[in-house]
Scaffold this active site. Structure first.
Site, short mmCIF file in Angstrom:
data_model
loop_
_atom_site.label_atom_id
_atom_site.label_comp_id
_atom_site.label_asym_id
_atom_site.label_seq_id
_atom_site.Cartn_x
_atom_site.Cartn_y
_atom_site.Cartn_z
N ASP A 76 51.53 27.75 33.29
CA ASP A 76 50.53 27.95 32.24
C ASP A 76 51.05 28.82 31.10
O ASP A 76 50.65 28.65 29.95
CB ASP A 76 49.28 28.59 32.85
N ARG A 179 32.35 52.37 26.69
CA ARG A 179 33.51 53.20 26.99
C ARG A 179 34.19 52.56 28.19
O ARG A 179 33.61 52.48 29.28
CB ARG A 179 33.09 54.64 27.30
N SER A 197 39.73 37.58 36.77
CA SER A 197 40.18 38.74 37.55
C SER A 197 39.34 39.98 37.26
O SER A 197 39.22 40.86 38.11
CB SER A 197 41.65 39.04 37.24
#
Length: 296
Positions: A76, A179, A197
């Site tokens: 990929d 944050r 992920s």
């Protein structure tokens, strides 16, 4: 040989071989295509390594102008790098998977020649369009750098394990502040990559949508947000942030910026055209790559 179904006359071989096996596949496929009467271009660095005749050498830009199809040999990562360049030339790409997962590279190297023959000689294929993102850095009301991304644009500090404070605006309207270690802005194509992920949603490739996925946010209520694919996303940063910030495009291109700059991300005018085998099924790809096996 029956050439009735031939849609392509000039075919390019592209990719960056990591080992001798991949390099040999470039060589074998070059001769396979030549024997069938195609005009063949080979990405310059590979062609030089293989000591091919000069007329077959081509840069990616030359391939974009001259070829009607590019075959990417690799994983990929190779596909992403070539797609960012070739998308603006409207040339379709098909990949032979020589990497790990291979979400974007359809062809199994063990069956490469039979699958390519079905595609090239019998016309058993279809073309799917996927949109790219364009990331821009605005400094003092001027755009100072820009890059396309097939998978994602990631806003993060240059040094790891540093948090940053920022505001996100969608279509010039304030959406949220955060944050965190950064923000992943992902296309549907990239939703099975870094975004996945980080806990982001899987978006089917046909969706006109963009996912905003926080990276290690310092707030339990922070969640991924999916917005319309035609949205303009702008990110502004607090002055106390570290002075070295970056936008990473597909983990291959880096755009440095400072807290005084504004990052703009939106759909690119260019599209990736992926050529798939006739029996391609996106959900089969998901189940095979992610282990979604039938239980009964």
């Amino acid at each position: 040989m029956n050439h009735l179904y031939r849609s392509f006359k000039t075919i390019a071989l592209v990719g960056k071989p990591r080992n001798d096996i991949n390099l040999q596949m470039h060589k074998n496929l070059f001769h396979w295509l030549m024997e069938r009467g195609y005009q063949v271009l080979v990405e310059k660095e590979v062609a030089i390594t293989l000591e091919l005749p000069f007329e077959h050498l081509a840069t990616l830009e030359e391939i974009g102008h001259r070829a009607q199809l590019a075959i990417v040999i690799g994983g990929d990562g190779n596909m992403l790098g070539r797609a960012r360049v070739l998308a603006k030339y409207d040339i379709p790409l098909i990949g032979i998977n020589r990497g790990n997962l291979g979400f974007l590279t359809d062809i199994d190297p063990k069956n490469a020649y039979s699958q390519l023959e079905a595609c090239l000689e019998r016309g058993e294929f279809f073309v799917e369009e996927r949109f790219l993102l364009e990331a821009k850095i605005e400094r003092a009301s001027e755009i100072v750098s820009t890059s396309n991304a097939v998978n994602e644009a990631v806003i993060h500090p240059a040094k790891i394990a540093h948090m940053i404070d920022f505001h996100v605006y969608i279509n010039d309207k304030f959406a949220f502040s955060q944050r965190s270690d950064g923000l992943i802005v992902s296309t549907p194509t990239g939703s099975t990559a870094y975004s996945l992920s980080a806990g982001g949603p899987i978006l089917t490739p046909n969706l006109n949508a963009i996912a905003l996925v926080p990276m290690f946010p310092h707030k339990l209520t922070s969640r991924p947000l999916v917005v319309d694919g035609d949205s303009k996303i702008s990110i502004r940063f607090a002055e106390h942030n570290t002075s070295q910030l970056e936008v990473g495009c597909d983990s291959q291109i880096t755009l440095p910026f400072t807290p005084d700059d504004v990052v703009h991300i939106q759909k690119s005018e260019h599209k990736l055209r992926l050529l798939h085998l006739k029996n391609y099924n996106y959900y089969n790809v998901l189940s095979s790559k992610l282990g979604w096996l039938k239980s009964f």
